[in-house]
Design an enzyme around this catalytic site. Structure first.
Site, PDB file in Angstrom:
ATOM      1  CG  ASP A   1      -5.357  -8.297  -1.939  1.00 36.47           C
ATOM      2  OD1 ASP A   1      -4.906  -9.456  -2.070  1.00 36.47           O
ATOM      3  OD2 ASP A   1      -5.302  -7.668  -0.863  1.00 36.47           O
TER       4      ASP A   1
ATOM      5  CB  ALA B   1     -14.268  -8.473  -8.166  1.00 39.86           C
TER       6      ALA B   1
ATOM      7  CB  CYS C   1      -3.528 -14.071   0.217  1.00 41.74           C
ATOM      8  SG  CYS C   1      -5.290 -14.465   0.097  1.00 41.74           S
TER       9      CYS C   1
ATOM     10  CG  ASP D   1     -14.997  -6.904  -0.781  1.00 41.43           C
ATOM     11  OD1 ASP D   1     -13.764  -7.092  -0.881  1.00 41.43           O
ATOM     12  OD2 ASP D   1     -15.740  -7.659  -0.121  1.00 41.43           O
ATOM     13  CB  SER D   2     -18.377 -10.366  -2.749  1.00 38.50           C
ATOM     14  OG  SER D   2     -17.473 -10.860  -1.770  1.00 38.50           O
TER      15      SER D   2
ATOM     16  NE  ARG E   1      -2.528  -1.116   3.582  1.00 39.17           N
ATOM     17  CZ  ARG E   1      -2.662  -2.284   4.216  1.00 39.17           C
ATOM     18  NH1 ARG E   1      -3.285  -3.291   3.630  1.00 39.17           N
ATOM     19  NH2 ARG E   1      -2.171  -2.441   5.438  1.00 39.17           N
TER      20      ARG E   1
END
Length: 236
Positions: A139, A119, A179, A90-91, A51
């Site tokens: 992400d 998304a 991730c 975002d969901s 970030r």
């Protein structure tokens, strides 16, 4: 809400802890963190360096799309870096509400807009409407919880990254992450991006590769602790 925890003999007394605390990143940005209802710890501290890097880019007048934005970490950082406008998707409606609150806390409510939705579907709709962006951040959540799930995850990562590339202006920047440790340790995310860019008739140039922040070290005896890939491309 507040930021005080009561200690029990076993450590933090969760029942006594407030639902929400505030994290101040780099002494600049303030983020509300939902300790009870948030994902994992409620805030992705492992992405701090990434970030910070995004915030330092020359983002003046840039349009930024943040897919799988969660509570707005990358979105707020882009706005702090001078982005003209940021759309976060975002969901989770709860995450989007908190992202909007974080934008308000940092004085970026005018620059940042957040919406809930799938998304990939939102990115495709934006493309159909002719919307293009200078920077796209992607992400997604963990898609491969184990090595057995990698093949299925590869298809999903391909869909995510293809949708992201489709809304990038020529010369725009893609910041794409995984991730999933089973993916990060194989290095296949870069192969996926190269493949979907080629299929789209685009050229991808890797300009930065990083992982988790330094306070998330990789154990020599536990390679599974290497779980985060963050790749930054210029997409021609």
């Amino acid at each position: 809400t507040g930021d005080t925890f009561e200690e029990s003999d076993d450590g933090v007394d969760v029942d006594a802890a407030d639902d929400e605390v505030e994290v101040v990143e780099d002494g600049l940005l303030r983020f509300a963190v939902d300790l009870r209802g948030g994902q994992k710890t409620g805030f992705y501290c492992d992405q701090r360096e990434n970030r910070r890097w995004l915030r330092a880019l020359p983002l003046e007048n840039a349009r930024v799309l943040d897919l799988c934005c969660y509570t707005g970490g990358f979105s707020i950082s882009a706005a702090a870096g001078g982005a003209k406008s940021v759309l976060g998707v975002d969901s989770s409606e709860h995450a989007v509400a908190l992202a909007s609150e974080n934008a308000r806390r940092n004085g970026f409510s005018e620059q940042c807009l957040f919406q809930s939705g799938d998304a990939i579907a939102v990115a495709r709709e934006l493309k159909a409407n002719g919307e293009m962006y200078d920077v796209v951040v992607l992400d997604p959540p963990k898609l491969a919880p184990s090595a057995k799930a990698v093949a299925k995850a590869k298809r999903k990562y391909a869909q995510f990254n293809a949708a992201a590339i489709d809304v990038l202006k020529p010369g725009g920047m893609l910041v794409t992450c995984s991730c999933s440790g089973a993916v990060a340790r194989t290095g296949i995310l870069s192969d996926i991006v190269a493949d979907v860019a080629h299929k789209a008739g685009r050229r991808a140039q890797l300009v930065r590769r990083s992982g988790a922040a330094p306070d998330h070290p990789i154990s020599a005896k536990y390679p599974e602790s290497q779980y985060l890939d963050c790749l930054c491309y210029v997409i021609r």
